[in-house]
Design a protein around this motif. Structure first.
Motif, PDB file in Angstrom:
ATOM      1  N   ALA A 181       0.842  -1.209   0.000  1.00 25.34           N
ATOM      2  CA  ALA A 181       0.000   0.000   0.000  1.00 25.34           C
ATOM      3  C   ALA A 181       0.876   1.258   0.000  1.00 25.34           C
ATOM      4  CB  ALA A 181      -0.907  -0.006   1.223  1.00 25.34           C
ATOM      5  N   GLU A 182       1.972   1.218   0.780  1.00 31.56           N
ATOM      6  CA  GLU A 182       2.852   2.396   0.860  1.00 31.56           C
ATOM      7  C   GLU A 182       3.489   2.702  -0.499  1.00 31.56           C
ATOM      8  OE1 GLU A 182       4.884   2.601   5.166  1.00 31.56           O
ATOM      9  OE2 GLU A 182       4.797   0.602   4.334  1.00 31.56           O
ATOM     10  N   LEU A 183       3.915   1.641  -1.193  1.00 28.81           N
ATOM     11  CA  LEU A 183       4.537   1.838  -2.515  1.00 28.81           C
ATOM     12  C   LEU A 183       3.521   2.433  -3.485  1.00 28.81           C
ATOM     13  CD1 LEU A 183       6.653  -1.428  -2.677  1.00 28.81           C
ATOM     14  CD2 LEU A 183       7.547   0.882  -2.877  1.00 28.81           C
ATOM     15  N   GLU A 184       2.282   2.028  -3.365  1.00 22.87           N
ATOM     16  CA  GLU A 184       1.214   2.558  -4.218  1.00 22.87           C
ATOM     17  C   GLU A 184       0.989   4.038  -3.905  1.00 22.87           C
ATOM     18  OE1 GLU A 184      -0.592   2.095  -7.220  1.00 22.87           O
ATOM     19  OE2 GLU A 184       0.700   0.382  -6.728  1.00 22.87           O
ATOM     20  N   GLN A 185       0.860   4.334  -2.575  1.00 23.29           N
ATOM     21  CA  GLN A 185       0.582   5.726  -2.159  1.00 23.29           C
ATOM     22  C   GLN A 185       1.730   6.670  -2.507  1.00 23.29           C
ATOM     23  OE1 GLN A 185      -0.090   5.300   2.007  1.00 23.29           O
ATOM     24  NE2 GLN A 185      -1.912   4.049   1.673  1.00 23.29           N
TER      25      GLN A 185
END
Ligand SMILES: Nc1nc2c(ncn2[C@@H]2O[C@H](COP(=O)(O)OP(=O)(O)O)[C@@H](O)[C@H]2O)c(=O)[nH]1
Ligand SMILES: Nc1ncnc2c1ncn2[C@@H]1O[C@H](COP(=O)(O)OP(=O)(O)O)[C@@H](O)[C@H]1O
Length: 381
Positions: free
Chosen positions: A276-280
């Motif tokens: 999720a962090e890489l996406e955000q």
């Protein structure tokens, strides 16, 4: 043509105190202190001219230590410049923010009168650095390398967290380990620049943590998650935002396990959150730089390139040497965006008078944190 701004200096003989009053619209800001009392902080009161009532505002920011008095001048309806007499070089120039975006935001949040202190810095200094990235990617390792190579340049913003300390972590160095209820109360009281729930624990950057670094004349490094980076982006703290990516999820998994600081359950949670962090992190305008931490040394070299660091950065900071001591006897006036400090107006009358010109046209930053971008020149006549 420029304008002369009204300013009053009132001596209160009973308490050996001093006070300056600055009128802004319907309000009068009183800045007062007492002589001879060490570590006395300076008090702020606000008179609402319409009701005739004096209010005690909530005061944000590290406060100046009272010196042998001060003078003040209104700059731009947002802030008042305060010059502390014969104070140490790093304690002489201060801004009392009365209507900056930060003060407006806090006033709205708290529904009460708010002011904020911000220490003035001659020159631009350097922007704080926000480093984000998934757990285990190597943020801590990169930051430790940077602080080891450039100990006088960088200072770490010590976050608060409700998670338990790891084996070698020290309270006040790696984190301020804290109780959840205490941290929630401090967040409520607006002591935090940002805070977020990360992997089930509360983490946050206190305003004090950031100011402690800039007060030491160092460039602040914040190791915070993507939510925190987003909040800092929206705050007045102008920073450089760097996101550190792993070469692959498999490698991230290996590093987290090799570190050996988390349980299997915690590792699983961190790996899930990593996606999720890489996406955000791809949100447009959030991060200025993406760094892949594959081979540590080459990633570190790339980080240094982004921060434009060279051998000169190993020398102690020159920031304070460029500041100056405001003499006891002086008067101030303002023409356009220049504050003129006339020195030697009383006892030094016989000697040639010196004027300092403080250019306030390109101010940057401000509370929470320092106000940078002041330039100083001298005229002898
Ligand atoms: N928003 C926010 N995140 C923080 C703060 N301090 C640390 N973090 C983030 O919290 C996450 C977990 O940190 P930590 O428990 O030290 O574990 P690690 O990332 O595996 O070393 C990391 O993404 C940190 O960047 C903070 O003050 N605010
Ligand atoms: N480029 C790299 N190659 C291999 N291992 C690394 C690299 N960078 C960091 N590590 C190791 O990975 C683990 C996690 O690094 P750490 O700095 O604690 O990550 P973070 O602070 O992002 O959670 C540590 O054991 C560290 O020594």
């Amino acid at each position: 043509m420029g304008e002369e701004v009204p300013e009053f200096v009132v001596h209160n003989s009973e308490s050996k105190g001093y006070e300056t009053l600055t009128i802004i619209g319907d309000k009068v800001y009183s800045v007062g202190g007492s002589e001879g009392l060490p570590n006395m902080s300076i008090n702020i009161k606000v008179l609402d001219k319409q009701t005739g009532k004096w209010l005690e505002p909530i005061v944000f920011g590290a406060k100046p230590v009272a010196s042998k008095g001060h003078s003040s001048i209104l700059l731009d309806n947002e802030r008042v410049l305060i010059l502390l007499r014969e104070s140490s070089t790093d304690n002489s120039l201060w801004f009392l923010e009365v209507d900056t975006p930060f003060v407006k935001q806090k006033r709205k949040q708290l529904g009460t009168e708010v002011v904020a202190w911000s220490k003035g810095l001659i020159g631009y200094g350097s922007k704080p650095i926000v480093i984000s990235g998934p757990s285990g990617v190597g943020k801590g390792t990169l930051i430790a390398k940077l602080m080891k190579e450039f100990p006088s340049t960088f200072g770490f913003s010590v976050s608060h967290t409700t998670r338990a300390p790891r084996d070698k972590e020290m309270n006040g160095v790696h984190y301020h380990f804290t109780e959840r209820s205490k941290m929630e109360k401090d967040i409520q009281d607006s002591k935090f620049l940002e805070s977020a729930l990360v992997h089930g624990n509360l983490y946050g950057t206190s305003i004090e943590a950031v100011e402690a670094v800039s007060d030491a004349g160092k460039r602040c490094i914040l190791d915070i998650d993507v939510q925190g980076a987003r909040s800092v982006r929206a705050s007045p703290l102008e920073a450089i935002f760097i996101f550190v990516c792993p070469p692959s999820f498999e490698e991230l998994d290996l590093r987290l396990r090799a570190r050996g600081t988390e349980t299997e359950e915690q590792i699983q949670k961190r790996l899930r959150n990593a996606r999720a962090e890489l996406e955000q992190a791809k949100s447009p305008g959030l991060f200025d730089h993406m760094l892949v931490n594959d081979e540590l040394e080459s990633c570190y070299q790339n980080l240094k390139k982004i921060l434009v660091l060279d051998e000169n950065d190993k020398a102690p900071s020159q920031l304070y040497m460029k500041s100056f001591i405001v003499p006891f006897s002086h008067s101030i006036s303002k023409v356009d965006q220049k504050v003129i400090i006339h020195c030697g107006t009383n006892e030094l009358r016989a000697s040639p008078s010196t004027k300092f010109i403080l250019d306030v046209s390109s101010l940057k930053g401000g509370a929470p944190g320092r106000t940078r971008g002041l330039t100083l020149s001298t005229i002898n006549s």
